[in-house]
Design a protein around this motif. Sequence first.
Motif, short mmCIF file in Angstrom:
data_model
loop_
_atom_site.label_atom_id
_atom_site.label_comp_id
_atom_site.label_asym_id
_atom_site.label_seq_id
_atom_site.Cartn_x
_atom_site.Cartn_y
_atom_site.Cartn_z
N ASN A 29 -7.35 -3.61 -4.06
CA ASN A 29 -7.05 -5.02 -4.27
C ASN A 29 -5.59 -5.36 -4.06
OD1 ASN A 29 -9.70 -5.50 -4.75
ND2 ASN A 29 -9.50 -5.98 -6.91
N THR A 30 -4.69 -4.46 -4.37
CA THR A 30 -3.27 -4.77 -4.24
C THR A 30 -2.94 -5.20 -2.81
OG1 THR A 30 -2.84 -3.04 -5.85
CG2 THR A 30 -0.94 -3.93 -4.65
N GLN A 90 -2.76 -9.63 -0.53
CA GLN A 90 -1.68 -10.05 0.35
C GLN A 90 -2.19 -10.13 1.79
OE1 GLN A 90 1.55 -10.99 -0.60
NE2 GLN A 90 1.50 -11.74 1.50
N ARG A 106 -0.13 -16.21 -7.20
CA ARG A 106 -0.36 -15.02 -8.00
C ARG A 106 -1.86 -14.81 -8.16
NH1 ARG A 106 1.18 -16.61 -12.86
NH2 ARG A 106 -0.62 -15.86 -14.02
N ILE A 107 -2.28 -13.57 -8.21
CA ILE A 107 -3.67 -13.25 -8.53
C ILE A 107 -3.66 -12.18 -9.62
CG2 ILE A 107 -5.83 -12.27 -7.69
CD1 ILE A 107 -5.29 -13.41 -4.98
N ASP A 108 -4.39 -12.43 -10.70
CA ASP A 108 -4.50 -11.45 -11.78
C ASP A 108 -5.90 -10.86 -11.81
OD1 ASP A 108 -1.95 -12.02 -12.46
OD2 ASP A 108 -2.42 -13.18 -14.26
N VAL A 130 -8.39 0.57 -6.54
CA VAL A 130 -7.06 1.12 -6.36
C VAL A 130 -6.01 0.03 -6.50
CG1 VAL A 130 -5.53 2.41 -4.83
CG2 VAL A 130 -8.00 2.82 -4.76
N TYR A 131 -5.04 0.28 -7.34
CA TYR A 131 -3.93 -0.65 -7.52
C TYR A 131 -2.62 0.09 -7.32
CZ TYR A 131 -7.36 -3.84 -9.51
OH TYR A 131 -8.44 -4.66 -9.69
N SER A 132 -1.79 -0.41 -6.44
CA SER A 132 -0.51 0.23 -6.15
C SER A 132 0.64 -0.56 -6.76
CB SER A 132 -0.27 0.32 -4.65
OG SER A 132 -1.34 0.97 -4.02
N HIS A 133 1.61 0.17 -7.25
CA HIS A 133 2.77 -0.49 -7.85
C HIS A 133 4.03 0.06 -7.20
CE1 HIS A 133 -0.03 -1.66 -11.00
NE2 HIS A 133 -0.41 -0.40 -11.02
N LYS A 134 4.76 -0.82 -6.56
CA LYS A 134 6.05 -0.44 -6.00
C LYS A 134 7.10 -0.75 -7.06
CE LYS A 134 8.75 0.46 -2.37
NZ LYS A 134 8.74 1.75 -1.65
N LEU A 135 7.89 0.24 -7.41
CA LEU A 135 8.88 0.03 -8.47
C LEU A 135 10.24 -0.33 -7.90
CD1 LEU A 135 7.92 3.07 -10.74
CD2 LEU A 135 7.19 0.69 -10.96
N GLN A 136 10.97 -1.15 -8.66
CA GLN A 136 12.32 -1.51 -8.23
C GLN A 136 13.25 -0.33 -8.44
OE1 GLN A 136 13.39 -5.01 -10.47
NE2 GLN A 136 11.43 -5.97 -9.89
N ARG A 137 14.20 -0.17 -7.50
CA ARG A 137 15.14 0.94 -7.60
C ARG A 137 16.19 0.69 -8.68
NH1 ARG A 137 15.22 4.40 -3.03
NH2 ARG A 137 13.01 4.62 -2.58
N TRP A 138 16.66 1.80 -9.24
CA TRP A 138 17.81 1.69 -10.14
C TRP A 138 19.04 1.38 -9.31
CZ3 TRP A 138 15.87 6.91 -12.29
CH2 TRP A 138 14.97 6.68 -13.37
#
Lengths: 273, 273
Positions: free
Chosen positions: A86-87, A91, A207-209, A263-271
Motif C-alpha cells: 500500500n505504501t 503514491q 493523505r491516506i490512513d 507491506v508498509y515501507s517507512h523511509k526515515l529522516q536522516r540525523w
Amino acid sequence: MTGVHGRDWRPRYLQLAEELRAKIMSGELAPGTLMPSETELADTSGLSRTSVRNAIRQLREWGLVRAEQGRGTYVRAPRQRVRRRNTERYQWEKDRVLLDEAERLKTGAIEHDTGLTVDDLKFHAEYTRVDADEEMAAALQVEPGTPLLRRVYWTSSRHENPPLTLSYSYLPYDLVAANPDLLDESKEPWPGGTQHQLHTLGIELDRIDDVVRARPPSPDEAELLDIDPGVSVLTVRKTSVDTTGRVVEVADAVMPGDRTELVYSHKLQRWKT
Amino acid sequence: MTGVHGRDWRPRYLQLAEELRAKIMSGELAPGTLMPSETELADTSGLSRTSVRNAIRQLREWGLVRAEQGRGTYVRAPRQRVRRRNTERYQWEKDRVLLDEAERLKTGAIEHDTGLTVDDLKFHAEYTRVDADEEMAAALQVEPGTPLLRRVYWTSSRHENPPLTLSYSYLPYDLVAANPDLLDESKEPWPGGTQHQLHTLGIELDRIDDVVRARPPSPDEAELLDIDPGVSVLTVRKTSVDTTGRVVEVADAVMPGDRTELVYSHKLQRWKT
DNA sequence: GAGTGGTCTAGACCACTGT
DNA sequence: CAGTGGTCTAGACCACTCC
C-alpha cells in the motif's frame, strides 16, 4: 516425533490431524486431491467419526483442506500469499492520475499487484445510495443520516474463482453527484481508480490512513473469498483526506487472512551530521 | 428476528450461540460472569451437551467467552482494540535516540502506545544465541548458519495479565558483539529501544519495512496472549535497514487479532500546480 | 468429593451431490 | 440411488479446580 516407547499424550484427534497435515505437506496428499471420507478415516484410524471430524476441523482452521457438502473434502492448493504494497501503491495511483487516459488503460492497480492482465480479470461492481449510520458518519466526519454513495466491488481471475479482495467504499453522495458518470456502476472499472475519479471533481488527496485489523469472516465473506469460517480475514480501513483536510472517501478492504500479506515501507529522516 | 410463525432453519447450536451472544451484548451476562455450565445449558435449552459445546465454540471463536478447564466458562471483557501507529512510531523512536538518557528514561514505546507508565509494566526478556535457518538467513541477507542474537520479549500491565505483543527479534551476532551490554538481557528494557542500541554500534537506520499477516496462533501464543486457539493473531515482520543498505534487524511481533489495530499513515506528494 | 470443561464413542437423521 | 459432509443425541471417562 513419537518413539516406540513413551506414549503420545496429545488427544487422538490432534494426532490424526498432524498425521494428515504431514501427508499434505509432503505431497502424499496432493492439492486438489479428494481426501478419504470421514467414515473411511474413522475405519482406518480406529477412531469414531466425531473424533475424525475434530481432526478435519483442525485441518480446515489451518487452511489445508476444504469441505464440500455432499461432495467430499479436498486438499487445498498451497496458500501462496498475495503481497499488497500500500505504501507505494497510493503514491503510484496518485502519479497516474495526471497521465493521459490511453496510458492509464494499459495497467490498473490489480495488475500492479498480481501481474495479471485485464483480460484475465472478472470485474464486479454494485452502487447503492445509503444513509450514513453512526459509525460511518464518524469515519467520514459528516452528520449521521447524510446520503452516501456505497460502492461494493471485487475482481477475480477469470480462471481461478475467488477474489483477492472485497472492497466496500463510501463517499458523500453530494460530493460525487457533481459528476454523474461517477454514479454509474457500469462505468467501472474506472481507468485510473478512485483518485482519478476524485480528480474529475477537482479533488486532490493529501493523505491516506490505513487501519489494519483481523476478525472472523461473516458467512457471506467466507463464501465469496472461499475461506473456511474458522479462518480470519484481514481488513484495511482506508481513509482518504484531501488537500483541504476533508475526508472524501472511506473504504474497507476485506482479504483472506491466510493468503494475504500487507507491506508498509517507512523511509526515515536522516540525523543531522 | 424470528416471528411466531415461520421456523428458524439455522442449526439449533447456532441459534443458541446467537441467543447467548445477545445476552452478552446486552449486558445481561456481564464481563467476568461465570456462564451456566454446559450440562446446565443442555438442560435449559433442551439440547444435548454436544450441541451446547458447539454453541460455546462459536462464542469462543467470536472472542466473547473464555473456557477454563475445571473452573467454568467466563464472559470476556469487551474487546477494546489497542492502536499501534507504526508510521509515527518508527520516526519517533529514531528522533529519541539523540536525546540524552534522562530524557529517554521518561517515556518508552509502550507508554507511547498505551498511556501506561513504567511502574505499571512487567517486563520479560530472554536472550539466546542461535544459528540462522534458511528463512531467517534470507530475511537478514546472511548465510544460513550465521550466528544470531535472538531476543524474545514482552511487556504486560502489572494488573491485567496478558501482554499486548510478543516480540521475537534477530540480529547478526557479530554485529551486536561489539557492545557487550547488548548481549545482556538483564539490561532490558533498554532505554531508547532497539534504534538506540544500534546507535551505540554506530548504526543509523534508513528504512523500516513492515509485513503484516494473520494466522492461527500456536498453542504457546494462545496461552501467553490469552486468546482462544480459534482466534487469529496479527503478525508484523519488521525489517530494519541501515544507511549502508544492510539489514541489521528482523523482528516479528505477534499480537492478538481481536484486540489489535495497526495504523499506517501515508502522506502523498502534491501535484505540480 | 462434587462439579467443570476436554475427549471419545456408537449410533441416528438430514441436505446435498453425484450417477 | 448411494455416498458425502452437517447436525444431533445420550451416554462415558478423563484431567482439572475448588472445597
